[in-house]
Every structure is written in structure tokens, then in C-alpha cells.
Design a protein around this motif. Structure first.
Motif, PDB file in Angstrom:
ATOM      1  N   ARG A  65       5.747  -1.391   7.585  1.00 12.69           N
ATOM      2  CA  ARG A  65       6.063  -0.885   6.244  1.00 12.69           C
ATOM      3  C   ARG A  65       5.821  -1.999   5.244  1.00 12.69           C
ATOM      4  O   ARG A  65       6.194  -3.150   5.487  1.00 12.69           O
ATOM      5  CB  ARG A  65       7.513  -0.451   6.170  1.00 12.69           C
ATOM      6  CG  ARG A  65       7.944  -0.011   4.791  1.00 12.69           C
ATOM      7  CD  ARG A  65       9.405   0.454   4.853  1.00 12.69           C
ATOM      8  NE  ARG A  65       9.887   0.781   3.549  1.00 12.69           N
ATOM      9  CZ  ARG A  65      10.722   0.039   2.833  1.00 12.69           C
ATOM     10  NH1 ARG A  65      11.186  -1.092   3.325  1.00 12.69           N
ATOM     11  NH2 ARG A  65      11.111   0.422   1.654  1.00 12.69           N
ATOM     12  N   GLU A  89       3.029   0.613  -4.554  1.00 12.75           N
ATOM     13  CA  GLU A  89       2.514   1.243  -3.344  1.00 12.75           C
ATOM     14  C   GLU A  89       3.527   1.084  -2.222  1.00 12.75           C
ATOM     15  O   GLU A  89       4.195   0.059  -2.107  1.00 12.75           O
ATOM     16  CB  GLU A  89       1.202   0.590  -2.931  1.00 12.75           C
ATOM     17  CG  GLU A  89       0.617   1.170  -1.647  1.00 12.75           C
ATOM     18  CD  GLU A  89      -0.670   0.499  -1.260  1.00 12.75           C
ATOM     19  OE1 GLU A  89      -1.725   1.023  -1.656  1.00 12.75           O
ATOM     20  OE2 GLU A  89      -0.618  -0.538  -0.567  1.00 12.75           O
ATOM     21  N   GLU A  90       3.636   2.127  -1.421  1.00  8.53           N
ATOM     22  CA  GLU A  90       4.431   2.058  -0.202  1.00  8.53           C
ATOM     23  C   GLU A  90       3.575   2.583   0.940  1.00  8.53           C
ATOM     24  O   GLU A  90       2.922   3.616   0.808  1.00  8.53           O
ATOM     25  CB  GLU A  90       5.703   2.882  -0.313  1.00  8.53           C
ATOM     26  CG  GLU A  90       6.556   2.816   0.939  1.00  8.53           C
ATOM     27  CD  GLU A  90       7.850   3.601   0.844  1.00  8.53           C
ATOM     28  OE1 GLU A  90       8.645   3.502   1.794  1.00  8.53           O
ATOM     29  OE2 GLU A  90       8.063   4.308  -0.142  1.00  8.53           O
ATOM     30  N   VAL A  91       3.566   1.853   2.047  1.00  8.60           N
ATOM     31  CA  VAL A  91       2.853   2.261   3.249  1.00  8.60           C
ATOM     32  C   VAL A  91       3.829   2.158   4.411  1.00  8.60           C
ATOM     33  O   VAL A  91       4.551   1.160   4.537  1.00  8.60           O
ATOM     34  CB  VAL A  91       1.626   1.353   3.518  1.00  8.60           C
ATOM     35  CG1 VAL A  91       1.010   1.654   4.878  1.00  8.60           C
ATOM     36  CG2 VAL A  91       0.596   1.505   2.422  1.00  8.60           C
ATOM     37  N   VAL A 103      -0.395   6.716   9.747  1.00  6.73           N
ATOM     38  CA  VAL A 103      -0.184   5.919   8.539  1.00  6.73           C
ATOM     39  C   VAL A 103       0.118   6.845   7.367  1.00  6.73           C
ATOM     40  O   VAL A 103      -0.595   7.829   7.142  1.00  6.73           O
ATOM     41  CB  VAL A 103      -1.442   5.076   8.208  1.00  6.73           C
ATOM     42  CG1 VAL A 103      -1.222   4.243   6.958  1.00  6.73           C
ATOM     43  CG2 VAL A 103      -1.816   4.197   9.392  1.00  6.73           C
ATOM     44  N   TRP A 104       1.185   6.535   6.623  1.00  2.55           N
ATOM     45  CA  TRP A 104       1.567   7.269   5.417  1.00  2.55           C
ATOM     46  C   TRP A 104       1.440   6.331   4.229  1.00  2.55           C
ATOM     47  O   TRP A 104       1.947   5.209   4.267  1.00  2.55           O
ATOM     48  CB  TRP A 104       3.000   7.775   5.542  1.00  2.55           C
ATOM     49  CG  TRP A 104       3.530   8.434   4.322  1.00  2.55           C
ATOM     50  CD1 TRP A 104       3.204   9.668   3.847  1.00  2.55           C
ATOM     51  CD2 TRP A 104       4.515   7.913   3.417  1.00  2.55           C
ATOM     52  NE1 TRP A 104       3.926   9.942   2.711  1.00  2.55           N
ATOM     53  CE2 TRP A 104       4.730   8.879   2.420  1.00  2.55           C
ATOM     54  CE3 TRP A 104       5.216   6.715   3.355  1.00  2.55           C
ATOM     55  CZ2 TRP A 104       5.628   8.688   1.379  1.00  2.55           C
ATOM     56  CZ3 TRP A 104       6.109   6.531   2.319  1.00  2.55           C
ATOM     57  CH2 TRP A 104       6.307   7.509   1.348  1.00  2.55           C
ATOM     58  N   ARG A 105       0.739   6.770   3.185  1.00  7.16           N
ATOM     59  CA  ARG A 105       0.565   5.973   1.961  1.00  7.16           C
ATOM     60  C   ARG A 105       0.975   6.805   0.760  1.00  7.16           C
ATOM     61  O   ARG A 105       0.657   7.984   0.681  1.00  7.16           O
ATOM     62  CB  ARG A 105      -0.888   5.572   1.761  1.00  7.16           C
ATOM     63  CG  ARG A 105      -1.420   4.609   2.749  1.00  7.16           C
ATOM     64  CD  ARG A 105      -2.890   4.248   2.451  1.00  7.16           C
ATOM     65  NE  ARG A 105      -3.444   3.490   3.527  1.00  7.16           N
ATOM     66  CZ  ARG A 105      -3.337   2.178   3.650  1.00  7.16           C
ATOM     67  NH1 ARG A 105      -2.723   1.472   2.743  1.00  7.16           N
ATOM     68  NH2 ARG A 105      -3.863   1.548   4.684  1.00  7.16           N
ATOM     69  N   GLY A 118       1.954  11.589  -1.424  1.00  4.80           N
ATOM     70  CA  GLY A 118       1.656  10.735  -0.293  1.00  4.80           C
ATOM     71  C   GLY A 118       0.719  11.467   0.654  1.00  4.80           C
ATOM     72  O   GLY A 118       0.605  12.690   0.630  1.00  4.80           O
ATOM     73  N   PRO A 127      -1.798  -1.203   9.905  1.00  3.44           N
ATOM     74  CA  PRO A 127      -2.185  -1.626   8.552  1.00  3.44           C
ATOM     75  C   PRO A 127      -1.822  -3.082   8.325  1.00  3.44           C
ATOM     76  O   PRO A 127      -0.930  -3.629   8.961  1.00  3.44           O
ATOM     77  CB  PRO A 127      -1.363  -0.727   7.634  1.00  3.44           C
ATOM     78  CG  PRO A 127      -0.898   0.385   8.487  1.00  3.44           C
ATOM     79  CD  PRO A 127      -0.834  -0.123   9.889  1.00  3.44           C
TER      80      PRO A 127
END
Length: 128
Positions: A65, A89-91, A103-105, A118, A127
Motif C-alpha cells: 500500500r 494517489e492510493e494504491v 492491484v487497486w489504484r 478506483g 507495485p
């Protein structure tokens, strides 16, 4: 959802803070994701940013994360300037039992500081 609450003021050093690693993980993928036994979190001291990595029983990464916020100078009248958030941004990513990463972006823009939708994707690597 605003990103500011994700970046509490803390030391930039490594901690054993345990973020909710399942918060964005879709229910249908929970059985396929490798659960971390512990999560290490690093906080940046020069900008609002953090990174977390979760490790399985073999100390291999299985959760990732990162969150960061960027600010810039803005003016309403070209006389007085103020600092405003312009991008965030959050991943989050989860290693699946078959070795792939889910992977969630989500990106947050300047407009009312509302997140864009997202999206999920697959990757062969964690990542960075």
C-alpha cells in the motif's frame, strides 16, 4: 473518501502499524489473497506520504500500500498565494495464491478533492 486521514502526523521511521489490509479487497478475492502476518509502515517526513508492506510466514511480501499527496501554490487574485492539495494517489495490492498481484489504484484530483473511480488490475509483480 479523503486521503488526509490516511496520513496521520507520525514519525517517518518504520513502524509496525497495522493498516486494514482488506479495506479495498473485493469479497470475491479474499479467499485467493495471501494474508500478511505483519505489516511494516514507513512514513515520509518531507511530504505527506506513506508506504506499507505486509509479509507472509516466509517473510515474502504479500500486501502493498502507498498513499501520497502533492500540493501546489494557488491564488484567487494573483496577489495572495496559498498552498492547496492538487493530487493524491492510493494504491493497494494483494498477492494471490497463484502468484499474481491484484492491484487497486485510485487518484484524487483538485476538483472538490473527490476521488476518481478506483480500478482493479492484475500484475506479475508487486507495485513499487
Amino acid at each position: 473518501m479523503q486521503l488526509r486521514h490516511l496520513l496521520r502526523e507520525t514519525s517517518p521511521r518504520r513502524t509496525r502499524e497495522e493498516p486494514d489490509w482488506r479495506s479495498a479487497l473485493p469479497g470475491e478475492w479474499r479467499a485467493a489473497a495471501v494474508a500478511p502476518l505483519h505489516i511494516d509502515t514507513w512514513r515520509e517526513h518531507e511530504m505527506p506520504a506513506c508506504r506499507s508492506i505486509g509479509y507472509d510466514e516466509d517473510e515474502a511480501p504479500c500486501y502493498y500500500r502507498h498513499v501520497f499527496l502533492l500540493s501546489g501554490l494557488r491564488s484567487d487574485d494573483d496577489l495572495e498565494y496559498y498552498e492547496a492539495l492538487v493530487y493524491g494517489e492510493e494504491v493497494q495490492a494483494w498477492r494471490l495464491r497463484d502468484g499474481r498481484w491484484l492491484v487497486w489504484r485510485v487518484a484524487h484530483g483538485e476538483e472538490d478533492w473527490q476521488p476518481a473511480a478506483g480500478f482493479y488490475g492484475f500484475s506479475e509483480q508487486m507495485p513499487r
